[in-house]
Write an enzyme that holds these catalytic residues in place. Structure first.
Site, PDB file in Angstrom:
ATOM      1  N   GLU A 182      26.591   4.729   2.566  1.00 55.41           N
ATOM      2  CA  GLU A 182      27.763   3.854   2.364  1.00 55.41           C
ATOM      3  C   GLU A 182      27.461   2.760   1.324  1.00 55.41           C
ATOM      4  O   GLU A 182      28.354   2.305   0.608  1.00 55.41           O
ATOM      5  CB  GLU A 182      28.081   3.202   3.715  1.00 55.41           C
ATOM      6  CG  GLU A 182      29.344   2.381   3.767  1.00 55.41           C
ATOM      7  CD  GLU A 182      29.477   1.709   5.128  1.00 55.41           C
ATOM      8  OE1 GLU A 182      30.330   2.141   5.913  1.00 55.41           O
ATOM      9  OE2 GLU A 182      28.709   0.760   5.413  1.00 55.41           O
ATOM     10  N   SER A 183      26.164   2.360   1.253  1.00 58.51           N
ATOM     11  CA  SER A 183      25.786   1.290   0.315  1.00 58.51           C
ATOM     12  C   SER A 183      25.885   1.749  -1.141  1.00 58.51           C
ATOM     13  O   SER A 183      26.130   0.952  -2.028  1.00 58.51           O
ATOM     14  CB  SER A 183      24.342   0.840   0.570  1.00 58.51           C
ATOM     15  OG  SER A 183      24.204   0.345   1.876  1.00 58.51           O
ATOM     16  N   VAL A 197       0.863  -1.181   0.000  1.00 57.83           N
ATOM     17  CA  VAL A 197       0.000   0.000   0.000  1.00 57.83           C
ATOM     18  C   VAL A 197       0.897   1.228   0.000  1.00 57.83           C
ATOM     19  O   VAL A 197       1.475   1.594   1.027  1.00 57.83           O
ATOM     20  CB  VAL A 197      -0.984   0.005   1.196  1.00 57.83           C
ATOM     21  CG1 VAL A 197      -1.823   1.289   1.193  1.00 57.83           C
ATOM     22  CG2 VAL A 197      -1.907  -1.223   1.150  1.00 57.83           C
ATOM     23  N   GLU A 218      -4.257   9.354  -6.849  1.00 54.81           N
ATOM     24  CA  GLU A 218      -3.303   8.802  -5.881  1.00 54.81           C
ATOM     25  C   GLU A 218      -2.092   8.247  -6.614  1.00 54.81           C
ATOM     26  O   GLU A 218      -1.466   7.267  -6.190  1.00 54.81           O
ATOM     27  CB  GLU A 218      -3.970   7.696  -5.043  1.00 54.81           C
ATOM     28  CG  GLU A 218      -4.969   8.231  -4.049  1.00 54.81           C
ATOM     29  CD  GLU A 218      -5.619   7.134  -3.228  1.00 54.81           C
ATOM     30  OE1 GLU A 218      -4.984   6.104  -2.963  1.00 54.81           O
ATOM     31  OE2 GLU A 218      -6.791   7.312  -2.855  1.00 54.81           O
ATOM     32  N   CYS A 242       3.152   5.960  -7.107  1.00 54.26           N
ATOM     33  CA  CYS A 242       2.061   6.096  -6.138  1.00 54.26           C
ATOM     34  C   CYS A 242       2.209   7.383  -5.343  1.00 54.26           C
ATOM     35  O   CYS A 242       3.313   7.733  -4.930  1.00 54.26           O
ATOM     36  CB  CYS A 242       2.098   4.986  -5.087  1.00 54.26           C
ATOM     37  SG  CYS A 242       2.036   3.367  -5.777  1.00 54.26           S
ATOM     38  N   GLY A 295       6.263  -2.575 -11.611  1.00 58.38           N
ATOM     39  CA  GLY A 295       5.645  -1.704 -12.606  1.00 58.38           C
ATOM     40  C   GLY A 295       6.695  -0.937 -13.377  1.00 58.38           C
ATOM     41  O   GLY A 295       6.928  -1.159 -14.566  1.00 58.38           O
ATOM     42  N   ALA A 332      -3.936   5.015 -10.465  1.00 59.73           N
ATOM     43  CA  ALA A 332      -4.886   5.969  -9.898  1.00 59.73           C
ATOM     44  C   ALA A 332      -4.512   7.397 -10.277  1.00 59.73           C
ATOM     45  O   ALA A 332      -4.934   8.355  -9.636  1.00 59.73           O
ATOM     46  CB  ALA A 332      -4.933   5.816  -8.385  1.00 59.73           C
TER      47      ALA A 332
END
Ligand code: XMP
Length: 486
Positions: A477-478, A306, A423, A312, A368, A396
């Protein structure tokens, strides 16, 4: 009970808030890692990465490409029932050992009728052969691409163009015998005839070869590609479901933003009562309570997410949602006790997130954004300043589709009017090549992630995965840092 203390509010995490902890690994090569996952208890996908059931992501071309790769396409519902049925039928017909109802034209038809037939039935360009039958469906001949190549006169009768000396076989022939017969006669199409000469089916060399070309393809018992299709929870949903079931859909998707609702539960019950043998995926939800309610109502797969999707704005517009890592983890824990697989839908930006979704217990994921940029997604390629893009619309959002739908109903659709509040957003995203390119790069990363977790398959990953929470510094750091990426 209303919460009165902020310390009673639980923390929820997104994929970027965690990392999979490296584990001792038995994996010698990532090729040995099996990523197959359960879409439902009976449908196993060799590639459990599914394109989202969105208007700018999945129609027949994407569904065919993905089923051939070992996944499945879920046709979106933002079209008429007839259109959705056509997409399902196109997938079911494209690859099968025996085409049970080959495209046929009457022996009174002319050349111009072929184009009309193709348009009427929404046929793919690659469909190019038609049986010619008399009024009692007895075979008179076949018209193929080859026969049509040099023909120009739209008024020419097809009986003058068709090949009428045909090699045919009985409907009982098996794949090996058909292959032998076709090779020895150097033919590409083999019509199957009943004893009375009426058409019983058609075998094409392309279908035989294709079934060996895509060894991972997701197929039903008759060798047809698997396909799913979406329905809503209001209006024509039962009529739509009925038409899709008739068209041979393998799984129905009840597609609603707030899946933990009476509307979704009642729809699920109604569909399961009417078609108990058709598996139903339902969502979207983000809590264990929702999983429990949907499981009790008969769900075969539950879609979790959600607000994590890249297009979204639900969390911003309505203030509701659960960060996706926590949502998946909690929904999986509940789903386990019902034996139902979880689909993690949205927010998968890269293979690392995909690996984390599977490690959190998901059996399949829905993407998506990553698939909207593919050549197989609906919509035109846009070129701007030498760079290629495709459109990506949130389901949406005030998308063209919704405007078109409202127009068809004789009204104008405006944000905030008719109770409609967007949305989701519309955007352009970079062209990403073929669905196969996207799948290959995701599968490579997921297999490596599983190898780091010490898992040879999803079952082991679900059992062994451990996580650490990271800070903003950890996230920084990643990513590549202290350099200029070239
Ligand atoms: P990604 O991150 O892969 O997410 O682009 C795809 C999923 O996003 C959901 N979706 C929406 N959610 N408003 C929303 O709140 C929308 O307009 C919207 N459109 C799609 C959907 O679950 C999809 O699979």
């Amino acid at each position: 009970m209303p919460i009165t203390n902020t310390s009673d509010i639980p923390l929820a995490l997104s994929y970027d808030d965690v990392l999979i902890v490296p584990n001792r690994s038995p994996v010698k090569s990532r090729k040995d890692v099996d990523i197959s996952g359960r879409l439902t208890k009976d449908i196993i996908l060799k590639v459990p990465i599914i394109p989202a059931n969105m208007a700018s992501v999945c129609e027949k071309e994407m569904a065919i490409a993905m089923a051939r790769l070992g996944s499945i396409g879920l046709i979106h519902r933002f079209m008429t029932i007839e259109e959705e049925v056509e997409h399902v039928q196109a997938v079911k017909r494209i690859e099968q050992f025996v085409i049970e109802e080959p495209y046929s034209l009457p022996d009174t038809a002319k050349l111009k009728h072929i184009e009309e037939f193709k348009q009427k039935h929404g046929l793919l360009e690659e469909v190019g052969s038609f049986l010619i039958v008399d009024s009692s469906r007895k075979l008179r001949g076949i018209v193929t691409h080859r026969d049509l190549q040099l023909e120009q006169d739209p008024e020419k009768p097809l009986t003058k163009i068709m090949t009428s000396k045909l090699v045919t076989a009985s409907p009982e022939i098996n794949m090996e015998e058909a292959m032998k017969l076709m090779t020895s006669h150097k033919i590409e199409k083999l019509p199957l005839l009943n004893d009375d000469g009426t058409v019983a089916g058609l075998i094409t060399m392309r279908d035989i070869l294709q079934s060996t070309q895509f060894p991972d393809a997701s197929k039903d018992k008759q060798g047809k590609l698997l396909v799913g299709a979406s329905i809503g929870v209001m209006g024509d949903y039962l009529e739509r479901a009925e038409a899709l079931v008739k068209a041979g859909v393998d799984i129905l998707v009840i597609d609603i933003a707030h899946g933990h609702s009476d509307l979704a539960i009642n729809t699920l019950r109604a569909v399961k009562q009417k078609w108990p043998a058709i598996p139903v995926m339902v969502g979207n939800v983000a809590t264990a309570e929702a999983v429990k309610d949907l499981a009790m109502a008969g769900a075969d797969c539950i879609k979790v997410g959600v607000g994590p999707g890249s297009a979204c704005t639900t969390r911003i517009v309505v203030g509701a949602g659960v960060p996706q890592f926590t949502a998946v983890l909690e929904c999986v824990a509940e789903a386990k006790s019902h034996g139902i697989p979880i689909n993690a839908d949205g927010g998968i930006e890269n293979s690392g997130n995909a690996a984390k979704a599977f490690a959190a217990g998901a059996d399949t994921i829905l993407c998506g954004n990553l698939f909207a940029g593919c050549e197989e997604s609906p919509g035109k390629l846009i070129t701007k300043h030498g760079k290629r893009f495709k459109l990506y619309r949130g389901s949406a959002s005030i998308s063209n589709n919704m405007i078109r739908k409202a127009r068809a109903e004789g009204r104008k659709l405006e944000e905030g009017v008719d109770g409609y509040t967007a949305e989701g957003v519309e955007s352009v995203i970079p062209f990403r090549g073929s669905a196969q390119d996207v799948v290959n790069s995701l599968v490579g990363g997921i297999r490596s992630g599983m190898s780091y977790a010490g898992a040879r398959n999803l079952k082991e990953l679900h059992e062994k995965a451990r996580f650490v929470r990271i800070t903003d510094k950890g996230l920084k750091e990643s990513h590549p840092h202290d350099l200029t990426v070239i």
